[in-house]
Scaffold this active site. Sequence first.
Site, mmCIF file in Angstrom:
data_model
loop_
_atom_site.group_PDB
_atom_site.id
_atom_site.type_symbol
_atom_site.label_atom_id
_atom_site.label_comp_id
_atom_site.label_asym_id
_atom_site.label_seq_id
_atom_site.Cartn_x
_atom_site.Cartn_y
_atom_site.Cartn_z
ATOM 1 N N GLN A 64 -14.521 11.042 20.164
ATOM 2 C CA GLN A 64 -14.713 11.177 21.613
ATOM 3 C C GLN A 64 -16.072 10.603 22.027
ATOM 4 O O GLN A 64 -16.188 9.947 23.049
ATOM 5 C CB GLN A 64 -14.635 12.656 22.032
ATOM 6 C CG GLN A 64 -13.295 13.319 21.762
ATOM 7 C CD GLN A 64 -12.169 12.774 22.640
ATOM 8 O OE1 GLN A 64 -12.395 12.244 23.727
ATOM 9 N NE2 GLN A 64 -10.944 12.893 22.170
ATOM 10 N N ASP B 78 -17.961 13.150 13.642
ATOM 11 C CA ASP B 78 -16.684 12.699 14.167
ATOM 12 C C ASP B 78 -16.960 12.174 15.576
ATOM 13 O O ASP B 78 -17.142 12.945 16.517
ATOM 14 C CB ASP B 78 -15.700 13.880 14.192
ATOM 15 C CG ASP B 78 -14.427 13.544 14.944
ATOM 16 O OD1 ASP B 78 -14.298 12.402 15.430
ATOM 17 O OD2 ASP B 78 -13.562 14.425 15.057
ATOM 18 N N LYS C 243 -9.353 4.981 21.675
ATOM 19 C CA LYS C 243 -9.967 5.869 22.682
ATOM 20 C C LYS C 243 -11.071 5.146 23.458
ATOM 21 O O LYS C 243 -11.671 5.711 24.367
ATOM 22 C CB LYS C 243 -10.533 7.120 22.014
ATOM 23 C CG LYS C 243 -9.442 8.022 21.416
ATOM 24 C CD LYS C 243 -10.036 9.284 20.897
ATOM 25 C CE LYS C 243 -9.173 9.982 19.876
ATOM 26 N NZ LYS C 243 -8.036 10.707 20.448
ATOM 27 N N HIS D 54 -11.692 18.898 15.696
ATOM 28 C CA HIS D 54 -10.328 18.355 15.683
ATOM 29 C C HIS D 54 -9.835 18.440 14.234
ATOM 30 O O HIS D 54 -10.632 18.294 13.302
ATOM 31 C CB HIS D 54 -10.401 16.898 16.138
ATOM 32 C CG HIS D 54 -9.091 16.209 16.316
ATOM 33 N ND1 HIS D 54 -8.338 15.740 15.265
ATOM 34 C CD2 HIS D 54 -8.388 15.898 17.434
ATOM 35 C CE1 HIS D 54 -7.238 15.164 15.728
ATOM 36 N NE2 HIS D 54 -7.239 15.253 17.048
ATOM 37 N N CYS E 66 -4.867 19.654 18.722
ATOM 38 C CA CYS E 66 -5.264 19.464 17.314
ATOM 39 C C CYS E 66 -6.551 20.238 17.012
ATOM 40 O O CYS E 66 -7.429 19.758 16.286
ATOM 41 C CB CYS E 66 -5.473 17.992 16.970
ATOM 42 S SG CYS E 66 -3.986 17.018 17.033
#
Length: 414
Positions: free
Chosen positions: A210, A207, A233, A130, A372
């Site tokens: 998610q 990251d 999220k 992303h 993104c």
Amino acid sequence: MSTTSARTSYDLERIRGDFPLLSSTMRGNPLVYLDNGATALKPDPVIDAEVAYLRDISANIHRGVYELSERATVLFDQARDKVKRFIGAPSDGEAVFTKSATEATNMVAFGWGRKALGPGDEILTTELEHHANLIPWQELARQTGAQLRFVELGEGGVVTAEAVAAALTARTRIVAITGMSNVTGFMPPVTEISRLAHDRGAVVLVDGAQLVSHHPVNVAELDVDFLAFSGHKMCGPTGVGVLYGRRALLDAMDPLLYGGDMIVRVYRDHADYRGAPERFETGTPNISGVIALGAAVDYLEEIGMEAIARHEEQLLEYALGRLDGVEGITLYGPRGVRRGGIVSFNLGQVHTHDVGSVLDNEGIAVRTGFHCAQPFMRHLGIHGTVRASFYLYNTRDDVDRLVEALGRVREVFG
Ligand SMILES: Cc1ncc(COP(=O)(O)O)c(C=O)c1O
């Protein structure tokens, strides 16, 4: 709700009942929400926690000696403890509240990276990322003279430990990699990657925007040095995120912002700063958001992250099976590997926004475009995809509605 034990069986109906938006209609149809990769819906306990702070407390934290301020401080500090426990952060001060995952990756790039990197050093990342886990590193490379390098992707956008090993060099200072792709749901082997990076003396940033919302995460088991993720999220509110960092790394890192709350003593021309996490949280934080994020952690833990991951895995399998049968569809992403509940596809030559608009007319919310992740789109040789992303409340019926509506797309666009 108890926070100590997960529910024994996966009670989908009860879970759905916790999310007020799931009983709404869009364009005259019951809502099917399949844009969880962008943000999750919020359950009542999270909404209630945020409203209760705003209505019944409202005071600032860490500042007042009066009762309302003390109540706010207790709830805020409890939320940090919940987040730390949720990700298995081993020691105090390792969970810093940010405004988003994006802010968290930037804090590492500029707070750690500007000090740690110089000309000729290397930042290793992937084309799967992303933009939130790419552009800060591009900018850091520009500012320090470091080089940005990429792991070679395998079929469907797979990242293997072997490919990471081949890309690591003695100059690699950091490996910045997604825990779960927001385009395909692919989950790189983070523990193995951490081991390889550490063997080369590099630190690892994952990251987790998610990953953390969909799978059980334990930073000690993954052996990562930094983990960035967003509250919104994972059923929490927008405007709050988290940076986990190993204590020693955080202690050596510069803050992005300077001001009140981060200091021990202030003189006319200099100040002594506090340690982590306060050093990175100057100014009044998003108190209601942090408290509501704590409620989101309670909520997810009560259902159980293992159970949520299993539910999404089953739904993904069902969705792939049904979508495979849709005429003219191209599905992206690897098969037979660990994947979270995300499917990306195109339908013939129909523009993704056109597909999204027809689905919207049927009350189905999906994300369309490049997500993104432009370098990954370029890697796939496409401009964008339609993305359906699942969460704990999605059903097989949602998948059936999606497949049915794709039939309408073909009717409209031929
Ligand atoms: C994989 C991934 N990383 C980072 C982000 C950025 O999260 P935020 O916009 O909350 O900062 C997202 C958001 O979609 C994402 O999917």
